[in-house]
Motif scaffolding. Structure first.
Motif, PDB file in Angstrom:
ATOM      1  N   THR A  92       0.886  -1.186   0.013  1.00 55.34           N
ATOM      2  CA  THR A  92      -0.032   0.094  -0.018  1.00 55.34           C
ATOM      3  C   THR A  92       1.033   1.231   0.075  1.00 55.34           C
ATOM      4  OG1 THR A  92      -0.183  -0.125   2.548  1.00 55.34           O
ATOM      5  CG2 THR A  92      -1.889  -1.008   1.400  1.00 55.34           C
ATOM      6  N   VAL A  93       0.165   2.476  -0.344  1.00 55.10           N
ATOM      7  CA  VAL A  93       0.998   3.626  -0.358  1.00 55.10           C
ATOM      8  C   VAL A  93       0.046   4.619   0.263  1.00 55.10           C
ATOM      9  CG1 VAL A  93       2.140   5.609  -1.756  1.00 55.10           C
ATOM     10  CG2 VAL A  93       2.142   3.013  -2.478  1.00 55.10           C
ATOM     11  N   ALA A  94       0.495   5.290   1.373  1.00 52.51           N
ATOM     12  CA  ALA A  94      -0.374   6.395   2.098  1.00 52.51           C
ATOM     13  C   ALA A  94       0.587   7.595   2.005  1.00 52.51           C
ATOM     14  CB  ALA A  94      -0.275   5.952   3.626  1.00 52.51           C
ATOM     15  N   GLY A  95      -0.683   8.513   1.641  1.00 57.59           N
ATOM     16  CA  GLY A  95       0.063   9.780   1.559  1.00 57.59           C
ATOM     17  C   GLY A  95      -0.366  10.778   2.804  1.00 57.59           C
ATOM     18  N   THR A  96       0.176  12.102   2.823  1.00 53.98           N
ATOM     19  CA  THR A  96       0.065  13.041   3.862  1.00 53.98           C
ATOM     20  C   THR A  96      -0.335  14.340   3.283  1.00 53.98           C
ATOM     21  OG1 THR A  96       2.250  13.610   4.243  1.00 53.98           O
ATOM     22  CG2 THR A  96       1.307  11.752   5.404  1.00 53.98           C
ATOM     23  N   ALA A  97      -0.598  15.272   4.001  1.00 55.61           N
ATOM     24  CA  ALA A  97      -0.739  16.724   3.662  1.00 55.61           C
ATOM     25  C   ALA A  97      -1.797  16.989   2.687  1.00 55.61           C
ATOM     26  CB  ALA A  97       0.937  17.157   3.419  1.00 55.61           C
ATOM     27  N   ASN A  98      -1.454  17.422   1.568  1.00 56.63           N
ATOM     28  CA  ASN A  98      -2.299  17.927   0.348  1.00 56.63           C
ATOM     29  C   ASN A  98      -2.682  16.547  -0.450  1.00 56.63           C
ATOM     30  OD1 ASN A  98      -2.699  20.410   1.452  1.00 56.63           O
ATOM     31  ND2 ASN A  98      -1.016  21.122   0.110  1.00 56.63           N
ATOM     32  N   ALA A 131       3.107  15.596 -10.129  1.00 58.11           N
ATOM     33  CA  ALA A 131       2.442  17.181  -9.987  1.00 58.11           C
ATOM     34  C   ALA A 131       3.598  18.071  -9.854  1.00 58.11           C
ATOM     35  CB  ALA A 131       1.775  16.953  -8.703  1.00 58.11           C
ATOM     36  N   VAL A 132       3.812  19.166 -10.597  1.00 58.20           N
ATOM     37  CA  VAL A 132       4.705  20.231 -10.564  1.00 58.20           C
ATOM     38  C   VAL A 132       3.828  21.343 -10.156  1.00 58.20           C
ATOM     39  CG1 VAL A 132       6.280  21.633 -11.790  1.00 58.20           C
ATOM     40  CG2 VAL A 132       6.076  19.071 -12.116  1.00 58.20           C
ATOM     41  N   ASP A 133       3.708  21.813  -8.873  1.00 59.35           N
ATOM     42  CA  ASP A 133       2.903  22.874  -8.540  1.00 59.35           C
ATOM     43  C   ASP A 133       3.300  23.614  -7.085  1.00 59.35           C
ATOM     44  OD1 ASP A 133       2.070  20.973  -6.817  1.00 59.35           O
ATOM     45  OD2 ASP A 133       0.124  20.493  -7.504  1.00 59.35           O
ATOM     46  N   GLY A 134       2.949  24.589  -6.715  1.00 60.93           N
ATOM     47  CA  GLY A 134       2.529  25.158  -5.490  1.00 60.93           C
ATOM     48  C   GLY A 134       1.481  24.696  -4.822  1.00 60.93           C
ATOM     49  N   PRO A 135       1.375  25.272  -3.317  1.00 59.98           N
ATOM     50  CA  PRO A 135       2.438  26.189  -2.692  1.00 59.98           C
ATOM     51  C   PRO A 135       3.730  25.452  -2.312  1.00 59.98           C
ATOM     52  CG  PRO A 135       0.692  25.368  -1.056  1.00 59.98           C
ATOM     53  CD  PRO A 135       0.311  24.997  -2.609  1.00 59.98           C
ATOM     54  N   ALA A 136       4.593  26.229  -1.856  1.00 60.42           N
ATOM     55  CA  ALA A 136       5.949  25.305  -1.319  1.00 60.42           C
ATOM     56  C   ALA A 136       5.200  24.548  -0.250  1.00 60.42           C
ATOM     57  CB  ALA A 136       6.620  26.271  -0.751  1.00 60.42           C
ATOM     58  N   ARG A 137       5.941  23.203  -0.127  1.00 60.61           N
ATOM     59  CA  ARG A 137       5.474  22.319   0.768  1.00 60.61           C
ATOM     60  C   ARG A 137       6.360  20.853   0.607  1.00 60.61           C
ATOM     61  NH1 ARG A 137       2.049  21.760  -3.525  1.00 60.61           N
ATOM     62  NH2 ARG A 137       1.303  19.828  -4.070  1.00 60.61           N
ATOM     63  N   THR A 138       6.232  20.086   1.674  1.00 64.99           N
ATOM     64  CA  THR A 138       6.902  18.550   1.472  1.00 64.99           C
ATOM     65  C   THR A 138       5.626  17.734   1.417  1.00 64.99           C
ATOM     66  OG1 THR A 138       8.926  19.535   2.255  1.00 64.99           O
ATOM     67  CG2 THR A 138       8.503  17.222   2.460  1.00 64.99           C
ATOM     68  N   GLU A 139       5.521  16.795   0.434  1.00 68.94           N
ATOM     69  CA  GLU A 139       4.391  15.695   0.608  1.00 68.94           C
ATOM     70  C   GLU A 139       5.323  14.595   1.058  1.00 68.94           C
ATOM     71  OE1 GLU A 139       1.417  16.175   0.354  1.00 68.94           O
ATOM     72  OE2 GLU A 139       0.979  17.912  -0.903  1.00 68.94           O
ATOM     73  N   THR A 140       4.734  13.665   2.161  1.00 69.96           N
ATOM     74  CA  THR A 140       5.452  12.492   2.604  1.00 69.96           C
ATOM     75  C   THR A 140       4.330  11.258   2.276  1.00 69.96           C
ATOM     76  OG1 THR A 140       6.529  13.781   4.419  1.00 69.96           O
ATOM     77  CG2 THR A 140       6.083  11.332   4.896  1.00 69.96           C
ATOM     78  N   TYR A 141       5.176  10.324   1.836  1.00 75.59           N
ATOM     79  CA  TYR A 141       4.484   9.078   1.459  1.00 75.59           C
ATOM     80  C   TYR A 141       5.184   7.815   2.134  1.00 75.59           C
ATOM     81  CZ  TYR A 141       2.952  12.064  -2.380  1.00 75.59           C
ATOM     82  OH  TYR A 141       2.409  13.226  -3.159  1.00 75.59           O
ATOM     83  N   LEU A 142       4.354   6.960   2.846  1.00 75.69           N
ATOM     84  CA  LEU A 142       4.563   5.739   3.205  1.00 75.69           C
ATOM     85  C   LEU A 142       4.499   4.814   2.657  1.00 75.69           C
ATOM     86  CD1 LEU A 142       3.824   6.540   6.979  1.00 75.69           C
ATOM     87  CD2 LEU A 142       6.056   6.770   6.078  1.00 75.69           C
ATOM     88  N   ILE A 143       5.476   3.837   2.082  1.00 77.21           N
ATOM     89  CA  ILE A 143       5.236   2.801   0.850  1.00 77.21           C
ATOM     90  C   ILE A 143       5.384   1.451   1.733  1.00 77.21           C
ATOM     91  CG2 ILE A 143       5.969   1.825  -1.072  1.00 77.21           C
ATOM     92  CD1 ILE A 143       6.965   4.404  -1.733  1.00 77.21           C
ATOM     93  N   ASN A 144       4.398   0.664   1.775  1.00 76.99           N
ATOM     94  CA  ASN A 144       4.197  -0.822   2.569  1.00 76.99           C
ATOM     95  C   ASN A 144       4.983  -1.781   1.666  1.00 76.99           C
ATOM     96  OD1 ASN A 144       2.153  -3.441   3.365  1.00 76.99           O
ATOM     97  ND2 ASN A 144       4.126  -2.818   4.349  1.00 76.99           N
ATOM     98  N   ILE A 145       6.141  -2.301   1.642  1.00 79.51           N
ATOM     99  CA  ILE A 145       6.657  -3.250   0.823  1.00 79.51           C
ATOM    100  C   ILE A 145       6.644  -4.890   1.454  1.00 79.51           C
ATOM    101  CG2 ILE A 145       8.880  -4.038  -0.451  1.00 79.51           C
ATOM    102  CD1 ILE A 145       7.940  -1.322  -0.935  1.00 79.51           C
ATOM    103  N   LEU A 146       5.732  -5.729   0.741  1.00 70.80           N
ATOM    104  CA  LEU A 146       5.694  -7.139   0.963  1.00 70.80           C
ATOM    105  C   LEU A 146       6.791  -8.012   0.831  1.00 70.80           C
ATOM    106  CD1 LEU A 146       1.922  -7.344   0.279  1.00 70.80           C
ATOM    107  CD2 LEU A 146       2.909  -6.619   2.360  1.00 70.80           C
ATOM    108  N   LEU A 147       7.280  -8.714   1.407  1.00 69.81           N
ATOM    109  CA  LEU A 147       8.442  -9.560   1.349  1.00 69.81           C
ATOM    110  C   LEU A 147       7.956 -11.019   1.340  1.00 69.81           C
ATOM    111  CD1 LEU A 147      11.204  -7.704   3.597  1.00 69.81           C
ATOM    112  CD2 LEU A 147      10.589  -7.579   1.147  1.00 69.81           C
TER     113      LEU A 147
END
Length: 299
Positions: A92-98, A131-147
């Motif tokens: 799974t991939v979970a995003g944050t912020a916007n 996505a190439v856009d504003g406002p200035a920010r940092t988007e964090t993503y958590l990626i779950n890797i199955l082994l």
């Protein structure tokens, strides 16, 4: 007078037995069966641990830092040399912020997965920011890797490794298009653009020449072409992205990205989702966003 049913004459012993049975019945009704203990409350959900080793496998780097519009890789390998897992897949991939639904990144497994979706280790997860856009920010993503994988008694049917990606979005002032400067006798002549550029963007140490179409039909496609030339006359290198639409975050905006060729050139096809009128074409290079050209949309 108190009569002892055991010793007093005339009191049947059967009466004593009934009294004792009644007393035991009353005691059972008063006390009953002990109640079962209450079930403990489930533990609170915790934030997954990012990085580290899971069955010896690590993600590198932790976290992966990149600029919007760029493409980078997360390396997956058995650095601990445990040898208990041999394959992986994206869970799974979970995003944050916007970008909570992680719609602004694309992930690709390398090597290519098989029919069951698993890729062999070692491998990489390619992360592309779309996505190439504003406002200035940092988007964090958590990626779950199955082994999984392994052999014999050491075979593993599941393992969870968490990798993190931080995508930095930056905004720069819109530059004013300027006339093409005359090079002052560089040691190597600069590459010649395929067409006379109308739009020339000057950045720190380079110029971006837009040589693509300036008009497109609604519901059609726009052929966007650009060339990056350094101040020393050498062609630019690296990733380059286009975004058609103003603002670029509008749902109707379309995006394309790739790498500059040996002459510093790039061409991309962009779907036109805008009604008749004018809109803007943006680009991203070296972590900066520029307003590249004004595009006329015809019915």
């Amino acid at each position: 007078m108190i009569v002892n049913p055991v010793t007093s004459p005339g009191v049947p012993r059967l009466h004593l037995t009934a009294v004792l049975a009644l007393s035991l019945a009353v005691s059972a009704c008063n006390f009953g069966v002990p109640a079962a203990p209450a079930k403990p409350a489930p533990p609170p959900t915790s934030t997954p641990k990012v990085g580290g080793q899971v069955f010896g496998v690590t993600c590198n780097p932790v976290p992966l830092a990149m600029l919007h519009g760029g493409t980078k890789d997360i390396a997956l390998s058995d650095t601990g040399k445990v040898g208990r897992v041999t394959e992986f897949r994206i869970g799974t991939v979970a995003g944050t912020a916007n970008d909570v639904d992680a719609s602004e990144v694309q992930l690709t497994q390398n090597p290519a997965p098989g029919g069951s979706g698993w890729s062999s280790l070692p491998g990489t997860i390619q992360v592309a920011s779309t996505a190439v856009d504003g406002p200035a920010r940092t988007e964090t993503y958590l990626i779950n890797i199955l082994l999984g994988g392994g052999q014999g008694t050491g075979q593993i049917t599941g393992g969870n490794l968490w990798c993190q990606v931080n995508v930095e979005h930056v905004v720069t002032p819109t530059p004013t298009p300027s006339a093409t400067p005359t090079p002052s006798a560089p040691p190597t002549p600069p590459p010649t653009p395929t067409a006379t550029p109308k739009y020339v963007i000057t950045g720190p140490g380079f110029q971006i020449w837009y040589t693509g179409q300036e008009q497109a039909q609604t519901s059609g496609t726009l052929e966007a072409s650009a060339q990056v030339i350094g101040d020393n006359g050498e062609p630019g290198q690296g990733s380059f992205s286009f975004s058609l639409g103003d603002p670029p975050r509008d749902p109707k905006a379309t995006h394309a990205s790739g790498s500059l060729d040996s002459e510093g050139k790039i061409t991309a096809m962009l779907d036109v989702n805008w009604p008749a009128g004018t809109t803007k074409l943006y680009c991203a290079f070296n972590g900066q966003v520029y307003e590249l050209a004004e595009i006329t949309i015809t019915p």
